[in-house]
Design a protein around this motif. Structure first.
Motif, mmCIF file in Angstrom:
data_model
loop_
_atom_site.group_PDB
_atom_site.id
_atom_site.type_symbol
_atom_site.label_atom_id
_atom_site.label_comp_id
_atom_site.label_asym_id
_atom_site.label_seq_id
_atom_site.Cartn_x
_atom_site.Cartn_y
_atom_site.Cartn_z
ATOM 1 N N LEU A 1 0.821 -1.203 0.000
ATOM 2 C CA LEU A 1 0.000 0.000 0.000
ATOM 3 C C LEU A 1 0.861 1.263 0.000
ATOM 4 O O LEU A 1 0.602 2.210 -0.753
ATOM 5 N N THR B 1 -6.932 1.166 5.763
ATOM 6 C CA THR B 1 -6.552 0.624 4.458
ATOM 7 C C THR B 1 -7.510 1.065 3.367
ATOM 8 O O THR B 1 -7.094 1.510 2.291
ATOM 9 N N LYS C 1 -7.162 -5.794 11.019
ATOM 10 C CA LYS C 1 -7.014 -4.757 10.008
ATOM 11 C C LYS C 1 -6.913 -5.424 8.645
ATOM 12 O O LYS C 1 -6.930 -6.653 8.546
ATOM 13 N N ARG D 1 -7.151 4.790 2.626
ATOM 14 C CA ARG D 1 -5.943 5.093 1.856
ATOM 15 C C ARG D 1 -6.107 4.684 0.392
ATOM 16 O O ARG D 1 -5.706 5.411 -0.524
ATOM 17 N N ASP E 1 -4.933 -6.155 5.009
ATOM 18 C CA ASP E 1 -3.775 -6.144 4.128
ATOM 19 C C ASP E 1 -4.313 -6.200 2.696
ATOM 20 O O ASP E 1 -5.481 -6.535 2.472
#
Length: 334
Positions: free
Chosen positions: A50, A254, A307, A257, A309
């Motif tokens: 990312l 995530t 979270k 973003r 990935d």
């Protein structure tokens, strides 16, 4: 743009600045300068996926980078070529323009550049694909013609200038074509009584005859294409935004973003109990396909810290061959 195009532009810029004094060395160092900004991709290999996406075409594609790096590189090269008639300032000026023209060209693509880094502003005019033979090949021919002549030759300067003029003229033409295609899309939307809040257009791969559009209609997007050889009305495919499928991850770091990278143009897909973040700015491989596959798609994978990935979807080489065949056919009209 692709590496070859940036090398050609950098070499032409180097020749324009210092060719008369140092000959082909100007092209060589201009070409090197034209490739340096893309070294951010090497840096990205040491970062998480990312962050690597976020820094691409960031600092290294800014005017700040050009200003800071040019005198450093100029000083280094002036020490290597002490006997050359070019001064440290001359070499610095060459590197400044070689570095600067790179992001100026990339700003015309869909990904764009953070030219005014550190300000949070990305320039992306979306009027040319990252590989466009009609931009690169004539430019390359004129550069080779210039390279073969003595540095003091008037024809050498003429050929280099013609390369810059022809490539710049083509770039202006792509902006005009973008404007015309945009009008075609909006006319089609009006004719079909489709209410929309935003529209985003860009050229298809390798050409500026076929154009794509994303249209925001609230809870969904409409995807359409238009070729200047079309004889039938533009039709649109509806893609649900489907952001509710994210559930508790909708406001996760995530996703936020990725949404910023996609500039808000994204849809969520569910396949085999997995979630995928599809960046619509780069479109699909084949708009005529029954199951649309997006060029930039990221699988969202929950980790042990609750979270997300990301894993970038891999491209199928065999499928790409079919895509190129379909693209060639679609360019020539519906």
């Amino acid at each position: 743009m692709d590496s070859l195009t940036q090398i050609v532009l950098g070499a032409a810029a180097g020749e324009a600045v210092l060719g008369k004094k140092v000959g082909n060395k100007a092209m060589l160092y201009g070409a090197i300068a034209g490739t340096i900004p893309d070294l951010d991709t090497l840096v990205g290999k040491f970062l998480d996926p990312l962050t690597a996406i976020e820094i691409h075409r960031g600092l290294s594609h800014s005017i700040v980078f050009s200003v800071l790096m040019a005198p450093i590189l100029g000083c280094l090269v002036s020490k290597i070529h002490k006997k050359a008639v070019a001064t440290w300032k001359d070499w610095s000026w060459l590197f400044f323009w070689g570095l600067l023209t790179h992001p100026l060209l990339d700003a015309h693509t869909t990904w764009g550049t953070q030219f005014f880094w550190p300000f949070d502003l990305r320039l992306a005019y979306q009027n040319i694909f990252v590989i466009d033979p009609l931009y690169t090949l004539p430019f390359l021919v004129f550069l080779v013609l210039a390279m073969r002549l003595p540095r003091a030759s008037a024809k050498r300067k003429k050929y280099n200038r013609l390369g810059l003029i022809v490539s710049s003229g083509y770039m202006i033409l792509t902006l005009i074509l973008k404007g015309v295609s945009y009008q075609k899309f909006t006319d089609a939307l009006d004719a079909q009584n489709i209410k929309y809040t935003e529209i985003d257009t860009r050229p298809a791969a390798f050409n500026t005859i076929l154009w794509y559009a994303n249209v925001d209609v609230g809870d969904a997007y409409l995807l359409g294409d238009y070729s200047f050889f079309d004889t039938k009305p533009i039709s649109f495919k509806r893609i649900a935004k489907n952001r509710d499928a994210l559930g508790k991850y909708e406001n996760s770091e995530t996703v936020q973003r990725l949404a910023k990278i996609a500039e808000g143009w994204y849809a969520i897909a569910e396949r085999e109990q997995h979630l995928f973040f599809n960046d619509l700015r780069f479109g699909v491989y084949d708009l005529e396909a029954e199951n649309l596959k997006f060029v930039f798609s990221y699988q969202l994978v929950p980790n042990q810290y609750d979270k997300l990935d990301i894993i970038e979807a891999k491209r199928d080489p065999e499928a790409m061959k079919q895509v190129l065949s379909s693209l060639w056919s679609r360019i020539w009209g519906n």
